[in-house]
Design a protein around this motif. Structure first.
Motif, PDB file in Angstrom:
ATOM      1  N   ALA A  13     -20.400  31.835  -9.829  1.00 15.94           N
ATOM      2  CA  ALA A  13     -20.841  32.579 -11.107  1.00 15.94           C
ATOM      3  C   ALA A  13     -20.054  32.213 -12.591  1.00 15.94           C
ATOM      4  O   ALA A  13     -20.638  31.281 -13.583  1.00 15.94           O
ATOM      5  CB  ALA A  13     -20.658  33.591 -11.036  1.00 15.94           C
ATOM      6  N   GLU A  32      -8.617  30.425 -15.397  1.00 16.40           N
ATOM      7  CA  GLU A  32      -8.945  30.728 -13.908  1.00 16.40           C
ATOM      8  C   GLU A  32      -7.780  30.997 -13.028  1.00 16.40           C
ATOM      9  O   GLU A  32      -6.450  30.345 -13.454  1.00 16.40           O
ATOM     10  CB  GLU A  32      -9.351  29.553 -13.541  1.00 16.40           C
ATOM     11  CG  GLU A  32      -9.356  29.012 -11.789  1.00 16.40           C
ATOM     12  CD  GLU A  32      -9.322  30.562 -10.854  1.00 16.40           C
ATOM     13  OE1 GLU A  32     -10.867  30.980 -11.363  1.00 16.40           O
ATOM     14  OE2 GLU A  32      -8.856  30.758  -9.427  1.00 16.40           O
ATOM     15  N   GLY A  45     -21.310  28.497   4.174  1.00 17.03           N
ATOM     16  CA  GLY A  45     -22.114  27.261   5.029  1.00 17.03           C
ATOM     17  C   GLY A  45     -21.001  26.930   6.499  1.00 17.03           C
ATOM     18  O   GLY A  45     -21.687  25.924   6.463  1.00 17.03           O
ATOM     19  N   ASN A  50     -24.413  26.373   2.049  1.00 13.58           N
ATOM     20  CA  ASN A  50     -25.981  27.017   1.988  1.00 13.58           C
ATOM     21  C   ASN A  50     -25.872  28.300   0.656  1.00 13.58           C
ATOM     22  O   ASN A  50     -25.764  29.163   0.501  1.00 13.58           O
ATOM     23  CB  ASN A  50     -25.956  28.148   3.253  1.00 13.58           C
ATOM     24  CG  ASN A  50     -27.274  29.018   3.190  1.00 13.58           C
ATOM     25  OD1 ASN A  50     -27.934  29.892   3.591  1.00 13.58           O
ATOM     26  ND2 ASN A  50     -28.138  28.470   3.115  1.00 13.58           N
ATOM     27  N   CYS A 161     -14.905  37.313 -11.960  1.00 18.35           N
ATOM     28  CA  CYS A 161     -13.782  37.082 -10.960  1.00 18.35           C
ATOM     29  C   CYS A 161     -13.634  37.275  -9.129  1.00 18.35           C
ATOM     30  O   CYS A 161     -13.072  37.466  -8.326  1.00 18.35           O
ATOM     31  CB  CYS A 161     -12.610  38.034 -11.068  1.00 18.35           C
ATOM     32  SG  CYS A 161     -11.716  38.154 -13.065  1.00 18.35           S
ATOM     33  N   SER A 174      -8.580  41.780  -8.295  1.00 17.33           N
ATOM     34  CA  SER A 174      -7.797  41.848  -9.788  1.00 17.33           C
ATOM     35  C   SER A 174      -8.771  41.654 -10.696  1.00 17.33           C
ATOM     36  O   SER A 174      -8.522  42.803 -11.932  1.00 17.33           O
ATOM     37  CB  SER A 174      -6.485  40.998  -9.852  1.00 17.33           C
ATOM     38  OG  SER A 174      -7.348  39.812  -9.542  1.00 17.33           O
ATOM     39  N   GLU A 379     -20.199  38.246  -7.517  1.00 13.52           N
ATOM     40  CA  GLU A 379     -19.821  38.995  -6.450  1.00 13.52           C
ATOM     41  C   GLU A 379     -18.922  40.006  -7.406  1.00 13.52           C
ATOM     42  O   GLU A 379     -19.030  41.513  -6.525  1.00 13.52           O
ATOM     43  CB  GLU A 379     -18.940  38.597  -5.388  1.00 13.52           C
ATOM     44  CG  GLU A 379     -20.166  39.227  -4.347  1.00 13.52           C
ATOM     45  CD  GLU A 379     -18.273  38.494  -2.886  1.00 13.52           C
ATOM     46  OE1 GLU A 379     -18.539  36.976  -2.997  1.00 13.52           O
ATOM     47  OE2 GLU A 379     -17.818  38.861  -2.471  1.00 13.52           O
ATOM     48  N   LEU A 392     -24.654  33.323  -2.638  1.00 15.63           N
ATOM     49  CA  LEU A 392     -24.521  33.162  -4.174  1.00 15.63           C
ATOM     50  C   LEU A 392     -25.768  31.765  -4.653  1.00 15.63           C
ATOM     51  O   LEU A 392     -25.346  31.917  -5.799  1.00 15.63           O
ATOM     52  CB  LEU A 392     -24.273  30.220  -2.822  1.00 15.63           C
ATOM     53  CG  LEU A 392     -22.822  29.931  -2.309  1.00 15.63           C
ATOM     54  CD1 LEU A 392     -22.475  29.233  -1.946  1.00 15.63           C
ATOM     55  CD2 LEU A 392     -22.110  30.026  -3.725  1.00 15.63           C
TER      56      LEU A 392
HETATM   57  C1  LIG Z   1     -16.641  32.161   4.696  1.00 19.60           C
HETATM   58  C2  LIG Z   1     -17.468  32.253   3.533  1.00 19.60           C
HETATM   59  C3  LIG Z   1     -18.746  32.033   4.271  1.00 19.60           C
HETATM   60  C4  LIG Z   1     -19.600  31.919   2.585  1.00 19.60           C
HETATM   61  N1  LIG Z   1     -20.831  31.060   3.190  1.00 19.60           N
HETATM   62  C5  LIG Z   1     -21.693  31.320   2.095  1.00 19.60           C
HETATM   63  C6  LIG Z   1     -22.901  30.898   2.044  1.00 19.60           C
HETATM   64  O1  LIG Z   1     -23.089  29.885   2.890  1.00 19.60           O
HETATM   65  N2  LIG Z   1     -23.779  31.313   1.016  1.00 19.60           N
HETATM   66  C7  LIG Z   1     -23.933  31.693   0.601  1.00 19.60           C
HETATM   67  O2  LIG Z   1     -25.009  32.720  -0.294  1.00 19.60           O
HETATM   68  N3  LIG Z   1     -22.676  32.526  -0.047  1.00 19.60           N
HETATM   69  C8  LIG Z   1     -21.675  32.703   1.577  1.00 19.60           C
HETATM   70  N4  LIG Z   1     -20.344  33.083   0.784  1.00 19.60           N
HETATM   71  C9  LIG Z   1     -20.152  33.971  -0.317  1.00 19.60           C
HETATM   72  C10 LIG Z   1     -20.206  33.264  -1.241  1.00 19.60           C
HETATM   73  O3  LIG Z   1     -18.903  32.080  -1.873  1.00 19.60           O
HETATM   74  C11 LIG Z   1     -19.749  34.452  -2.166  1.00 19.60           C
HETATM   75  O4  LIG Z   1     -20.419  35.241  -2.660  1.00 19.60           O
HETATM   76  C12 LIG Z   1     -19.698  33.548  -4.027  1.00 19.60           C
HETATM   77  O5  LIG Z   1     -18.295  32.231  -3.510  1.00 19.60           O
HETATM   78  C13 LIG Z   1     -19.548  34.471  -5.100  1.00 19.60           C
HETATM   79  O6  LIG Z   1     -18.993  33.605  -6.399  1.00 19.60           O
HETATM   80  P1  LIG Z   1     -18.113  34.011  -7.506  1.00 19.60           P
HETATM   81  O7  LIG Z   1     -18.084  33.208  -8.474  1.00 19.60           O
HETATM   82  O8  LIG Z   1     -18.853  35.357  -7.670  1.00 19.60           O
HETATM   83  O9  LIG Z   1     -16.748  34.532  -6.670  1.00 19.60           O
HETATM   84  P2  LIG Z   1     -15.573  33.891  -6.195  1.00 19.60           P
HETATM   85  O10 LIG Z   1     -16.169  32.206  -5.550  1.00 19.60           O
HETATM   86  O11 LIG Z   1     -14.574  34.376  -5.523  1.00 19.60           O
HETATM   87  O12 LIG Z   1     -14.803  32.936  -7.669  1.00 19.60           O
HETATM   88  C14 LIG Z   1     -13.988  33.780  -8.047  1.00 19.60           C
HETATM   89  C15 LIG Z   1     -13.020  33.621  -9.132  1.00 19.60           C
HETATM   90  O13 LIG Z   1     -12.195  33.942 -10.385  1.00 19.60           O
HETATM   91  C16 LIG Z   1     -10.705  33.570 -10.025  1.00 19.60           C
HETATM   92  N5  LIG Z   1     -10.207  34.783 -10.402  1.00 19.60           N
HETATM   93  C17 LIG Z   1     -10.305  36.294  -9.347  1.00 19.60           C
HETATM   94  N6  LIG Z   1      -9.993  37.206 -10.040  1.00 19.60           N
HETATM   95  C18 LIG Z   1      -9.337  36.232 -11.838  1.00 19.60           C
HETATM   96  C19 LIG Z   1      -8.386  37.137 -12.650  1.00 19.60           C
HETATM   97  N7  LIG Z   1      -7.962  38.350 -12.713  1.00 19.60           N
HETATM   98  N8  LIG Z   1      -8.212  36.089 -13.119  1.00 19.60           N
HETATM   99  C20 LIG Z   1      -8.528  34.678 -13.923  1.00 19.60           C
HETATM  100  N9  LIG Z   1      -9.556  34.656 -12.267  1.00 19.60           N
HETATM  101  C21 LIG Z   1      -9.649  35.237 -11.099  1.00 19.60           C
HETATM  102  C22 LIG Z   1     -10.585  33.379  -8.803  1.00 19.60           C
HETATM  103  O14 LIG Z   1     -10.005  32.970  -8.762  1.00 19.60           O
HETATM  104  C23 LIG Z   1     -11.548  32.606  -8.652  1.00 19.60           C
HETATM  105  O15 LIG Z   1     -11.523  31.497  -8.672  1.00 19.60           O
HETATM  106  C24 LIG Z   1     -19.287  33.002   1.911  1.00 19.60           C
HETATM  107  C25 LIG Z   1     -18.431  33.170   1.418  1.00 19.60           C
HETATM  108  C26 LIG Z   1     -17.235  33.371   2.626  1.00 19.60           C
HETATM  109  C27 LIG Z   1     -15.944  33.741   2.625  1.00 19.60           C
END
Ligand SMILES: Cc1cc2nc3c(=O)[nH]c(=O)nc-3n(C[C@H](O)[C@H](O)[C@H](O)COP(=O)(O)OP(=O)(O)OC[C@H]3O[C@@H](n4cnc5c(N)ncnc54)[C@H](O)[C@@H]3O)c2cc1C
Length: 412
Positions: A13, A32, A45, A50, A161, A174, A379, A392
């Protein structure tokens, strides 16, 4: 140092948000707290990512906020996502609506995003967190901690985050602390898309079996969710995609102190009377073999061993001893295996969290009602989707919409 937008978190995101901000010529920085961008994407995936799904419906988002999610997704939809990635030379491969990169390598998605961030010259403050976010006149002042310890000013902030699921990827929960410091409500985060633990007797006998079936979750005697697909029988309970799909409901019910049971039907595609006939035929035809051997053309032998034990006979006993009453009991058990659910696999195992930033605190642009200029993506929000690319897609859509709204805020 002054920015138009600070994106906190460099996951799916956050990277989408930062790219869209910079495309709009906003002075943007990613903060980050790990040493890498997009670590969680690599795990998705089964390493193939995926990244979305051509079938998009509000039913794919599992809580009361599905309408909110769909309003955002409709503004940056699946086609927009496909186009966005094609523009980065990541072409899609579709399997039953599930979308993957053609390379079937999750790393190719992460690499395309980090490449774009480099190309657009978006600075990334690695190994840096945010200690405080304070409002000062019409901007925000962020105090950094870690590798960078300076103070930065910004017109807008996008909090991306992640959740508390899969903390080894950096999303360690966090972000919720920062949200609470802003006075914004967080719905209790709990694992979702996870496996369920049980104290069912004999379950170890079937450990390792994968079988097509239906799983139904009952909480305090009432059905709350069900799903069908390949169920994995383990030595601690049940897992597999259908269990993941129903797990959020079981976890929430357990957390509120309810008695939770899972009923597994490993013959979901046939009626009980048909199954009884099949069993009768099999034990009669193969009466010279053991019960588990005679039924091995219908069910996995290990599963039969467990089911026999459940009804009080030995799977190794002779099929010739199986009478009509036992056939009936075997069929009934196969169609309604009861797992008393005692727990669930936690955040180290779960793919996503349910709970997070309460969307009733946000306007339709993912912006905090009480903290104008503070936006949320991914998320960290109280939105969770089913397996199949929906989480995703939420990350891409909310990242893009938050960025567009941040641009409007700066230029409106
Ligand atoms: C094993 C696994 C398989 C998955 N497979 C799929 C799939 O195939 N298809 C699908 O749609 N979804 C899948 N998901 C779910 C999907 O990966 C997540 O919903 C998505 O990546 C969330 O994106 P995000 O950017 O919100 O969070 P994240 O990808 O978790 O990114 C958050 C970022 O913020 C950083 N961060 C956190 N706290 C702080 C802070 N306080 N200060 C600075 N940086 C911070 C973290 O280090 C990280 O880099 C899977 C998840 C897992 C664990």
């Amino acid at each position: 140092m002054s920015f138009d937008c600070v994106v906190i978190g460099g996951g799916a995101a956050g990277m989408m948000a930062a790219i869209q901000c910079k495309k709009n010529n906003m002075q943007t920085v990613i903060v980050e707290h790990t040493a890498k961008l997009g670590t969680k994407i690599l795990k998705t995936g089964n390493g193939k990512c995926n990244f979305s799904n051509t079938f998009m419906d509000k039913e794919m988002y599992q809580n009361n906020n599905a309408d909110y999610a769909m309003n955002i997704i409709n503004r940056f939809n699946v086609d927009d996502t496909i186009y966005f990635f094609e523009d980065l030379s990541v072409y899609k491969k579709e399997r039953n609506g599930y979308l993957y990169p053609r390379s079937e390598m999750a790393a190719s998605v992460a690499l395309a995003l980090t490449g774009k961030i480099q190309e657009l010259d978006i600075p990334v403050y690695f190994e840096t967190g945010v200690k405080r976010i304070d409002r000062a006149a019409d901007e925000y002042v962020l105090r950094l901690e870690g590798a960078k310890t300076n103070t930065i000013k910004t017109k807008t902030v996008i909090l991306a985050c992640g959740s508390a699921a899969s903390p080894s990827s950096g999303s360690d929960g966090s972000g919720y602390k920062l949200v609470k410091k802003l006075g914004i409500k967080v719905v209790k985060p709990l694992p979702a898309l996870t496996a369920l633990e049980s104290d069912k007797k004999n379950m170890k006998l079937a450990a390792g079996v994968r079988a097509f079936g239906n799983v139904k979750i009952m909480a305090a005697g009432r059905e709350i969710s069900q799903d069908t697909g390949e169920i994995q029988f383990t030595d601690y309970g049940i897992s597999g995609i259908p269990v993941f799909q129903v797990s959020r409901f079981a976890v929430r019910a357990l957390d509120s102190g309810m008695k939770v049971e899972a009923y597994v039907d490993v013959a979901a595609d046939i009626k009980e009377n048909e199954l009884v006939s099949m069993i009768k035929d099999a034990v009669a035809t193969r009466k010279h073999q053991s019960v588990s051997e005679s039924l091995s053309g219908i069910f996995n032998k290990k599963l039969v061993m467990m089911i026999c034990k459940d009804i009080g006979i030995e799977g190794n006993s002779s099929a010739s001893c199986v009478n009509d009453d036992i056939c009936q009991k075997l069929a009934r058990q196969m169609k309604s295996l009861c797992y008393n659910i005692t727990g669930y696999k936690g955040n180290d195992y779960a793919q996503v969290c349910q709970g997070g930033v309460d969307v009733s605190e946000l306007n339709g642009n993912l912006e905090s009602v009480n903290n104008p200029g503070i936006f949320f993506a991914g998320e960290i929000t109280d939105i969770d989707g089913r397996c199949g690319g929906y989480n995703l897609q939420w990350a891409w859509s909310s990242g893009a919409v938050a960025a567009a709204a941040a641009y409007e805020y700066c230029n409106g």
